[in-house]
Write a protein that holds these residues in place. Sequence first.
Motif, PDB file in Angstrom:
ATOM      1  N   LEU A  96       0.824  -1.209   0.000  1.00  0.00           N
ATOM      2  CA  LEU A  96       0.000   0.000   0.000  1.00  0.00           C
ATOM      3  C   LEU A  96       0.861   1.264   0.000  1.00  0.00           C
ATOM      4  O   LEU A  96       0.492   2.282  -0.599  1.00  0.00           O
ATOM      5  N   ALA A  97       2.007   1.181   0.653  1.00  0.00           N
ATOM      6  CA  ALA A  97       2.859   2.365   0.807  1.00  0.00           C
ATOM      7  C   ALA A  97       3.387   2.878  -0.532  1.00  0.00           C
ATOM      8  O   ALA A  97       3.681   4.067  -0.666  1.00  0.00           O
ATOM      9  N   ILE A  98       3.526   1.977  -1.516  1.00  0.00           N
ATOM     10  CA  ILE A  98       4.135   2.383  -2.789  1.00  0.00           C
ATOM     11  C   ILE A  98       3.235   2.137  -3.998  1.00  0.00           C
ATOM     12  O   ILE A  98       3.596   2.461  -5.128  1.00  0.00           O
ATOM     13  N   GLN A  99       2.051   1.565  -3.795  1.00  0.00           N
ATOM     14  CA  GLN A  99       1.209   1.143  -4.920  1.00  0.00           C
ATOM     15  C   GLN A  99       0.826   2.301  -5.845  1.00  0.00           C
ATOM     16  O   GLN A  99       0.688   2.116  -7.054  1.00  0.00           O
ATOM     17  N   GLY A 100       0.686   3.498  -5.283  1.00  0.00           N
ATOM     18  CA  GLY A 100       0.258   4.632  -6.081  1.00  0.00           C
ATOM     19  C   GLY A 100       1.253   4.998  -7.170  1.00  0.00           C
ATOM     20  O   GLY A 100       0.875   5.586  -8.192  1.00  0.00           O
ATOM     21  N   GLU A 101       2.521   4.627  -6.962  1.00  0.00           N
ATOM     22  CA  GLU A 101       3.542   4.961  -7.956  1.00  0.00           C
ATOM     23  C   GLU A 101       3.338   4.204  -9.264  1.00  0.00           C
ATOM     24  O   GLU A 101       3.879   4.598 -10.299  1.00  0.00           O
ATOM     25  N   GLU A 102       2.582   3.106  -9.197  1.00  0.00           N
ATOM     26  CA  GLU A 102       2.270   2.329 -10.407  1.00  0.00           C
ATOM     27  C   GLU A 102       0.761   2.335 -10.683  1.00  0.00           C
ATOM     28  O   GLU A 102       0.288   1.551 -11.493  1.00  0.00           O
ATOM     29  N   ARG A 103       0.015   3.163  -9.979  1.00  0.00           N
ATOM     30  CA  ARG A 103      -1.440   3.245 -10.108  1.00  0.00           C
ATOM     31  C   ARG A 103      -2.113   1.890  -9.845  1.00  0.00           C
ATOM     32  O   ARG A 103      -3.093   1.523 -10.478  1.00  0.00           O
ATOM     33  N   VAL A 104      -1.548   1.122  -8.902  1.00  0.00           N
ATOM     34  CA  VAL A 104      -2.126  -0.156  -8.468  1.00  0.00           C
ATOM     35  C   VAL A 104      -2.912   0.087  -7.189  1.00  0.00           C
ATOM     36  O   VAL A 104      -2.504   0.904  -6.354  1.00  0.00           O
ATOM     37  N   THR A 105      -4.048  -0.595  -7.048  1.00  0.00           N
ATOM     38  CA  THR A 105      -4.788  -0.584  -5.782  1.00  0.00           C
ATOM     39  C   THR A 105      -4.956  -2.019  -5.308  1.00  0.00           C
ATOM     40  O   THR A 105      -5.683  -2.810  -5.926  1.00  0.00           O
ATOM     41  N   PHE A 106      -4.261  -2.376  -4.251  1.00  0.00           N
ATOM     42  CA  PHE A 106      -4.445  -3.699  -3.658  1.00  0.00           C
ATOM     43  C   PHE A 106      -5.679  -3.651  -2.779  1.00  0.00           C
ATOM     44  O   PHE A 106      -5.743  -2.870  -1.822  1.00  0.00           O
ATOM     45  N   GLU A 107      -6.664  -4.461  -3.121  1.00  0.00           N
ATOM     46  CA  GLU A 107      -7.979  -4.377  -2.475  1.00  0.00           C
ATOM     47  C   GLU A 107      -8.133  -5.356  -1.321  1.00  0.00           C
ATOM     48  O   GLU A 107      -8.857  -5.084  -0.358  1.00  0.00           O
ATOM     49  N   HIS A 108      -7.501  -6.521  -1.455  1.00  0.00           N
ATOM     50  CA  HIS A 108      -7.720  -7.544  -0.436  1.00  0.00           C
ATOM     51  C   HIS A 108      -6.619  -8.594  -0.577  1.00  0.00           C
ATOM     52  O   HIS A 108      -6.050  -8.762  -1.656  1.00  0.00           O
ATOM     53  N   ALA A 109      -6.302  -9.259   0.521  1.00  0.00           N
ATOM     54  CA  ALA A 109      -5.379 -10.394   0.483  1.00  0.00           C
ATOM     55  C   ALA A 109      -5.877 -11.447   1.456  1.00  0.00           C
ATOM     56  O   ALA A 109      -6.426 -11.118   2.514  1.00  0.00           O
ATOM     57  N   TRP A 110      -5.701 -12.714   1.073  1.00  0.00           N
ATOM     58  CA  TRP A 110      -6.149 -13.840   1.893  1.00  0.00           C
ATOM     59  C   TRP A 110      -4.985 -14.826   2.008  1.00  0.00           C
ATOM     60  O   TRP A 110      -4.287 -15.069   1.027  1.00  0.00           O
ATOM     61  N   ALA A 111      -4.812 -15.420   3.181  1.00  0.00           N
ATOM     62  CA  ALA A 111      -3.689 -16.340   3.386  1.00  0.00           C
ATOM     63  C   ALA A 111      -4.136 -17.640   4.029  1.00  0.00           C
ATOM     64  O   ALA A 111      -4.988 -17.648   4.919  1.00  0.00           O
ATOM     65  N   ASP A 112      -3.512 -18.721   3.544  1.00  0.00           N
ATOM     66  CA  ASP A 112      -3.675 -20.054   4.119  1.00  0.00           C
ATOM     67  C   ASP A 112      -2.335 -20.450   4.735  1.00  0.00           C
ATOM     68  O   ASP A 112      -1.440 -20.906   4.023  1.00  0.00           O
ATOM     69  N   PRO A 113      -2.167 -20.255   6.036  1.00  0.00           N
ATOM     70  CA  PRO A 113      -0.864 -20.562   6.647  1.00  0.00           C
ATOM     71  C   PRO A 113      -0.495 -22.041   6.541  1.00  0.00           C
ATOM     72  O   PRO A 113       0.690 -22.376   6.520  1.00  0.00           O
ATOM     73  N   ASP A 114      -1.479 -22.932   6.453  1.00  0.00           N
ATOM     74  CA  ASP A 114      -1.181 -24.370   6.413  1.00  0.00           C
ATOM     75  C   ASP A 114      -0.506 -24.781   5.111  1.00  0.00           C
ATOM     76  O   ASP A 114       0.450 -25.556   5.115  1.00  0.00           O
ATOM     77  N   THR A 115      -1.016 -24.289   3.991  1.00  0.00           N
ATOM     78  CA  THR A 115      -0.423 -24.668   2.699  1.00  0.00           C
ATOM     79  C   THR A 115       0.480 -23.563   2.160  1.00  0.00           C
ATOM     80  O   THR A 115       1.143 -23.754   1.137  1.00  0.00           O
ATOM     81  N   GLY A 116       0.516 -22.422   2.836  1.00  0.00           N
ATOM     82  CA  GLY A 116       1.451 -21.366   2.459  1.00  0.00           C
ATOM     83  C   GLY A 116       1.083 -20.591   1.210  1.00  0.00           C
ATOM     84  O   GLY A 116       1.959 -20.036   0.544  1.00  0.00           O
ATOM     85  N   VAL A 117      -0.217 -20.531   0.905  1.00  0.00           N
ATOM     86  CA  VAL A 117      -0.664 -19.796  -0.276  1.00  0.00           C
ATOM     87  C   VAL A 117      -1.258 -18.457   0.151  1.00  0.00           C
ATOM     88  O   VAL A 117      -2.012 -18.391   1.121  1.00  0.00           O
ATOM     89  N   VAL A 118      -0.893 -17.400  -0.565  1.00  0.00           N
ATOM     90  CA  VAL A 118      -1.486 -16.077  -0.353  1.00  0.00           C
ATOM     91  C   VAL A 118      -2.042 -15.593  -1.689  1.00  0.00           C
ATOM     92  O   VAL A 118      -1.354 -15.666  -2.715  1.00  0.00           O
ATOM     93  N   TYR A 119      -3.291 -15.121  -1.659  1.00  0.00           N
ATOM     94  CA  TYR A 119      -3.948 -14.545  -2.837  1.00  0.00           C
ATOM     95  C   TYR A 119      -4.136 -13.053  -2.601  1.00  0.00           C
ATOM     96  O   TYR A 119      -4.605 -12.650  -1.534  1.00  0.00           O
TER      97      TYR A 119
END
Lengths: 82, 82
Positions: B27-50
Amino acid sequence: MSKFIDVHHGMVGITADQLQQAHDADLAIQGEERVTFEHAWADPDTGVVYCLSEAPSAEAVQRIHERAGHPADEIHAVPLDV
Amino acid sequence: MSKFIDVHHGMVGITADQLQQAHDADLAIQGEERVTFEHAWADPDTGVVYCLSEAPSAEAVQRIHERAGHPADEIHAVPLDV
């Protein structure tokens, strides 16, 4: 209840109508397993579909997807989100 | 602008604090590329982050993730959603 993200592969060329129909088929029966499908996103080019749901278990998510005709290839509990 | 879902593997054991810190770094740098990160989800058991974002391109998403220290393993445009 927990949040889940499930993944479907092999959906190359999926259209907006097909995604809507698949989602509607889930919504029609989701209550029988106390699943709530909240959102689905599709990439027609690589054929990946992601579904976000709230459900009692991964098995409940899969039972709805199977009965609706599109079993998931992966289902991840996502207890963490920001 | 388009929607993107990107995927990070190998994050087994990720904590809520670590997910928040990683998201904040985006979020701190996303504006420099006009990206907006809206949401993130994590599964600590299998180690996947979306991560769900809106961005001008997959390359813009990746540049932010790389500069924040966590390049994505996959980035999918998801032009269809329900």
